[in-house]
Scaffold this motif. Structure first.
Motif, PDB file in Angstrom:
ATOM      1  N   THR A  13      -0.022  -0.172 -13.565  1.00  0.00           N
ATOM      2  CA  THR A  13      -0.075  -0.212 -11.747  1.00  0.00           C
ATOM      3  C   THR A  13      -1.442   0.794 -11.593  1.00  0.00           C
ATOM      4  O   THR A  13      -1.534   1.874 -12.100  1.00  0.00           O
ATOM      5  CB  THR A  13       1.116  -0.140 -10.893  1.00  0.00           C
ATOM      6  OG1 THR A  13       1.520   1.145 -11.369  1.00  0.00           O
ATOM      7  CG2 THR A  13       2.120  -1.242 -11.636  1.00  0.00           C
ATOM      8  N   GLY A  14      -1.046   1.223 -10.137  1.00  0.00           N
ATOM      9  CA  GLY A  14      -1.455   2.503 -10.073  1.00  0.00           C
ATOM     10  C   GLY A  14      -3.715   1.809  -9.406  1.00  0.00           C
ATOM     11  O   GLY A  14      -3.424   0.671  -9.379  1.00  0.00           O
ATOM     12  N   PRO A  18      -4.497  -0.975 -14.029  1.00  0.00           N
ATOM     13  CA  PRO A  18      -5.253  -2.370 -13.784  1.00  0.00           C
ATOM     14  C   PRO A  18      -6.548  -2.298 -13.970  1.00  0.00           C
ATOM     15  O   PRO A  18      -6.974  -3.872 -14.739  1.00  0.00           O
ATOM     16  CB  PRO A  18      -4.822  -2.807 -12.279  1.00  0.00           C
ATOM     17  CG  PRO A  18      -4.248  -1.733 -11.644  1.00  0.00           C
ATOM     18  CD  PRO A  18      -3.984  -0.778 -12.046  1.00  0.00           C
ATOM     19  N   THR A  35       6.447  -2.182 -19.013  1.00  0.00           N
ATOM     20  CA  THR A  35       7.110  -2.407 -17.287  1.00  0.00           C
ATOM     21  C   THR A  35       8.619  -1.465 -17.030  1.00  0.00           C
ATOM     22  O   THR A  35       9.223  -1.746 -18.483  1.00  0.00           O
ATOM     23  CB  THR A  35       7.104  -3.373 -17.023  1.00  0.00           C
ATOM     24  OG1 THR A  35       8.105  -4.564 -17.785  1.00  0.00           O
ATOM     25  CG2 THR A  35       5.890  -4.119 -17.473  1.00  0.00           C
ATOM     26  N   SER A  39      11.069  -3.293 -12.657  1.00  0.00           N
ATOM     27  CA  SER A  39       9.487  -3.820 -12.262  1.00  0.00           C
ATOM     28  C   SER A  39       8.783  -5.187 -12.041  1.00  0.00           C
ATOM     29  O   SER A  39       9.977  -6.221 -12.981  1.00  0.00           O
ATOM     30  CB  SER A  39       8.653  -3.106 -13.245  1.00  0.00           C
ATOM     31  OG  SER A  39       7.750  -3.359 -13.188  1.00  0.00           O
ATOM     32  N   SER A  41       6.090  -6.280 -11.742  1.00  0.00           N
ATOM     33  CA  SER A  41       4.569  -6.334 -12.068  1.00  0.00           C
ATOM     34  C   SER A  41       3.472  -7.230 -12.438  1.00  0.00           C
ATOM     35  O   SER A  41       2.460  -8.086 -13.540  1.00  0.00           O
ATOM     36  CB  SER A  41       3.584  -4.854 -12.567  1.00  0.00           C
ATOM     37  OG  SER A  41       4.293  -4.096 -13.409  1.00  0.00           O
ATOM     38  N   ASP A  42       4.737  -7.249 -13.980  1.00  0.00           N
ATOM     39  CA  ASP A  42       4.702  -8.420 -14.877  1.00  0.00           C
ATOM     40  C   ASP A  42       4.299  -9.629 -14.244  1.00  0.00           C
ATOM     41  O   ASP A  42       3.502 -10.515 -14.886  1.00  0.00           O
ATOM     42  CB  ASP A  42       5.926  -8.273 -16.028  1.00  0.00           C
ATOM     43  CG  ASP A  42       7.002  -8.375 -15.706  1.00  0.00           C
ATOM     44  OD1 ASP A  42       7.192  -8.177 -14.312  1.00  0.00           O
ATOM     45  OD2 ASP A  42       7.575  -9.170 -16.595  1.00  0.00           O
ATOM     46  N   SER A  44       2.553 -10.807 -12.241  1.00  0.00           N
ATOM     47  CA  SER A  44       0.941 -10.419 -11.846  1.00  0.00           C
ATOM     48  C   SER A  44      -0.320 -10.514 -13.197  1.00  0.00           C
ATOM     49  O   SER A  44      -0.955 -10.430 -12.860  1.00  0.00           O
ATOM     50  CB  SER A  44       0.409  -9.635 -11.087  1.00  0.00           C
ATOM     51  OG  SER A  44       0.440  -8.709 -11.570  1.00  0.00           O
TER      52      SER A  44
END
Length: 301
Positions: A13-14, A18, A35, A39, A41-42, A44
């Protein structure tokens, strides 16, 4: 050294994570993203990427996640940088061949940089990797790329184009290396494709060697010369202010972290202009003056 094909990415991330993930996937690497257990974030991630939830405070959790991987790339940042120490131990236990820690910035190979308190965690991780490499447990590469060029223009870290404001540190004439996020991702790919040539050493990349005054001139080309607010500040003054803030009873992190970082980019003796580049080896083409002007123009709209 054998081929690297399976890569674990810590910190997808951040700003940088990406982009590195995209470059790894586009280059055909088999990527696992580590992750945190809480989280989201997985959700996406690209379909070809595997997400594994880990406990960054558990050696067993990290070791299990890293088994079968050839390399670890870390973009962990901020206060979590020290979490990489356990990640290094896990990589050794899991038999990982190459570790790229979260450098991707100022030249911490230089003592004047590494001695600053904001780089303490990075130096500890470097030392852990050097010790592991000395025992033959794994190899490492430190990627140095200077400030993020496109991100620095976007948020006004280098020059605030939209608000027509700039701080010219030491008159803004000192030349420094800078690299776009995508080129940093390509540099990571280049390191993993050339494991023997990049083993146990720093690599240096840049898209351009520029100065604040040059960026200001390009910005004025894009926006027009009128209405700009220019302030001249001495780097020695911001460093002194950062030390004073750090020694105060309740130091405010942004008031010492960012001045120290700016000093390593714009100050004298921090070796922010990279002379021995690995651009050709790692496939970094760099930007022509015309392409740099086009990049600046994008952030003037």
């Amino acid at each position: 050294m054998s081929t690297i094909s399976k890569v674990a990415l810590a910190g997808a991330t951040g700003n940088l994570g990406p982009v590195i993930l995209k470059e790894l996937v586009d280059a055909g690497f088999q990527v696992t993203v580590l992750t945190r257990k809480d989280s989201t974030s997985d959700k996406s991630l690209p379909p070809s990427v595997t997400a594994v939830a880990v406990d960054y405070d558990s050696l067993d959790s990290l070791t299990s996640a890293l088994k079968g991987h050839d390399a670890v790339v870390s973009t962990i940042g901020g206060t979590a940088l020290s979490k990489q120490l356990l990640l290094v131990q896990a990589a050794v236990k899991a038999g990982v061949k190459r570790f790229l820690p979260s450098e991707f910035g100022s030249n911490t190979a230089v003592e004047k940089v590494s001695s600053l308190p904001v780089y303490k965690d990075k130096v500890e991780v470097q030392n852990a990797l050097k010790a592991a490499a000395a025992s033959g447990s794994l190899t490492y590469t430190f990627v140095y790329n200077g400030p993020f060029l496109d991100w620095g223009l976007l948020i006004g870290f280098l020059i605030d184009i939209k608000n027509k404001q700039v701080t010219l540190y030491d008159n803004g004439e000192r030349v420094f290396s800078a690299t776009t996020l995508s080129s940093i991702g390509k540099a990571v790919v280049g390191v993993l494709r050339h494991p023997a040539e990049t083993a146990n050493r720093p690599v240096y990349v840049q898209d351009t060697a520029t100065s604040l005054k040059k960026l200001l001139a390009l910005a004025k080309n894009a926006t027009g010369p009128d209405g700009w607010k220019e302030e001249v500040v001495a780097v020695d003054d911001i460093v002194a202010g950062a030390w004073a803030e750090l020694k105060s009873p309740n130091p405010d992190p942004p008031k010492f972290i960012f001045p120290f970082i700016r000093a390593t980019i714009f100050g004298e003796g921090y070796e922010s202009l990279y002379k021995n580049l690995d651009n050709e080896l790692l496939g970094i083409k760099g930007l022509s003056d015309a392409e740099l002007q086009e990049l600046v123009n994008k952030f003037a709209k």
